[in-house]
Design an enzyme around this catalytic site. Structure first.
Site, short mmCIF file in Angstrom:
data_model
loop_
_atom_site.label_atom_id
_atom_site.label_comp_id
_atom_site.label_asym_id
_atom_site.label_seq_id
_atom_site.Cartn_x
_atom_site.Cartn_y
_atom_site.Cartn_z
N GLU A 47 0.81 -1.21 0.00
CA GLU A 47 0.00 0.00 0.00
C GLU A 47 0.85 1.27 0.00
O GLU A 47 0.34 2.37 0.22
CB GLU A 47 -0.94 -0.01 1.20
CG GLU A 47 -1.88 -1.20 1.24
CD GLU A 47 -3.07 -1.07 0.29
OE1 GLU A 47 -3.70 -0.01 0.27
OE2 GLU A 47 -3.35 -2.06 -0.43
N HIS B 135 -4.56 1.94 7.25
CA HIS B 135 -3.14 2.17 6.97
C HIS B 135 -2.49 2.72 8.23
O HIS B 135 -3.15 3.37 9.06
CB HIS B 135 -2.95 3.18 5.84
CG HIS B 135 -3.35 2.69 4.50
ND1 HIS B 135 -4.03 3.48 3.59
CD2 HIS B 135 -3.17 1.50 3.88
CE1 HIS B 135 -4.25 2.78 2.48
NE2 HIS B 135 -3.74 1.58 2.64
N CYS C 95 -2.65 11.52 3.43
CA CYS C 95 -3.01 10.68 2.29
C CYS C 95 -2.72 11.37 0.97
O CYS C 95 -2.40 10.71 -0.03
CB CYS C 95 -4.50 10.33 2.34
SG CYS C 95 -4.95 9.11 3.59
#
Length: 446
Positions: free
Chosen positions: A174, A249, A370
């Site tokens: 990721e 995450h 992000c």
């Protein structure tokens, strides 16, 4: 040679919408099927870039990917002209059209993992695009990500952009959302911190409610690929219980910068051991290490997830002062706001807190962290970056006007079937590559 950390933010794409595609991301599911405002989303992100650039931080921009993805629709068995494919997908499998239309590449913390030249075996900056194989709408990103990175960081004397790891759950990757680098100074050798949620081959406790997306095997493979020494890496497992609470995450529960780690009390398995290992390896590099651990009694995991306190940017100014960039939602949660007031007023390593309105991104589960990919560069490497991607007054003005011309201010899930959306998106992206000086970047331009 002097080095600095640059942030490359993803420009929100014209198809920004709330399809609720990301199971495990609480905000994404809570806002499913609501109406989005792509124009506001893009302008909110652009304003953050400009304000940070005005404060002296090195700020670049990464372009959106082409959406809807006609390639994906064809691969999934839809045929005919593009309008017919979109109409058929909307009728028979709207969830697949939503996946093909997602603007999720805006969250460039998931674009790649980056190791600076001070750490790598060959003295170059290494990028590994994330395969993002746990979600269909994101698994289609890595080829375009690689192309974009190879265009912006094109000089092979300074940069190596790898292919993504094989897209299998054992190597689920990721990107930088699960990676942090600690160092005394950006140009000095550092310790790279990889956080994973599960292991394919180890016997470790895993979450029960939501899937863990980052594997240990993927993190280890990236470290090997980038030529990182064992003394320069630390691997830690994310607490499975916080994944089940919506921490999909690591950057939803922890953020680090230089020699500071800002995290929740429940971020990691064997948390004290993680601190001790990081401190010991940094000590070998004559680098300090400081932890700001937020106790559960002050801010619960649920508070952290709803406010995105830890999905913040921790930045170092030229004068050495550290700034924490948080979303407006942190001020709307009384417990988080009280904690931040105490943090800014204290004598710790964080000197100031900056608040940004990123409401459109936040509703899809993406905060300040992000939206950006961190890349440490020295002066020679910066000079080798494509020059048209650095935010300044002129580029901000051109991009703001570009958004105003091309973006809708309303986009509902049912609007994804509109064939004009594809035409609008391609027209916008074609102009954008000219603004950024990136050439023929997209499939439709080739």
């Amino acid at each position: 040679m002097q080095a600095f950390e640059a942030n490359f933010d993803g420009l929100v794409g014209p198809t920004h919408n709330y399809a609720g595609l990301s199971f495990g991301n609480v905000a994404s599911k809570n806002n499913e099927k609501s109406v989005a405002n792509p124009k506001a989303a893009a302008k909110q992100g652009l304003r953050k870039m400009k304000q940070l650039a005005d404060l002296g931080f090195q700020q670049g921009v990464l372009p959106p990917q082409e959406r809807p993805s006609v390639r994906l629709l064809r691969e999934l068995g839809f045929s005919g002209n593009e309008a017919a494919m979109m109409a058929r997908a909307a009728k028979d499998a709207p969830e697949l059209l939503a996946a093909a239309s997602s603007a999720s590449a805006m969250w460039t913390a998931n674009a790649a993992t980056v190791s600076p030249s001070a750490d790598t075996h060959d003295g170059r900056v290494h990028f590994t695009p994330a395969n993002l194989c746990s979600k269909l709408h994101r698994a289609i990103e890595h080829e375009a990500t690689r192309r974009t990175l190879r265009t912006i960081f094109a000089d092979p004397a300074h940069f190596e952009v790898h292919d993504a790891l094989p897209g299998t759950p054992a190597l689920g990757d990721e990107g930088a959302a699960n990676h942090t680098r600690f160092c005394a100074e950006y140009g000095a050798r550092g310790v790279e911190f990889f956080v994973y949620g599960r292991s394919e081959y180890r016997r470790e406790r895993e979450p029960k409610r939501y899937p863990a997306r980052q594997s240990f095997e993927a993190s280890r493979a990236v470290a090997h690929r980038h030529g990182l020494d064992e003394d320069a890496t630390v691997f830690a497992q994310q607490n499975p219980d916080v994944i089940d609470a919506g921490v999909f995450h690591n950057d939803v529960i922890a953020v680090g910068n230089r020699h500071t780690l800002f995290c929740h009390q429940r971020a990691f398995v064997e948390q004290q051991q993680v601190y001790d290992t990081l401190r010991a390896k940094l000590a070998k590099l004559a680098a300090p290490f400081e932890v700001i651990e937020v106790p559960e009694a002050a801010v619960s995991v649920e508070d952290a997830v709803s406010s995105y306190l830890f999905n913040s940017q921790l930045l170092t100014r030229a004068d050495g002062r550290q700034v924490l960039v948080v979303p407006q939602e942190c001020r709307e949660n009384a417990r988080v706001a009280a904690y931040l007031d105490g943090l800014a007023a204290g004598n710790g390593p964080i000197d100031d807190v900056l608040v940004f309105d990123l409401r459109e991104s936040m509703k899809n589960g993406g905060g300040p962290a992000c939206l950006r990919l961190r890349v440490v560069l020295n002066e020679a490497e910066r000079a080798a970056v494509a020059p048209g991607v650095w935010i300044d007054d002129a580029l901000f003005g051109r991009l703001d006007a570009w958004i105003e011309r091309h973006y809708r201010d309303r986009l509902a899930p049912t609007d994804l079937a509109d064939p004009h959306l594809l035409v609008e998106s391609r027209t916008a992206l074609d102009e954008l590559t000219q603004i950024l000086g990136l050439g023929s970047l997209y499939d439709f331009q080739r």
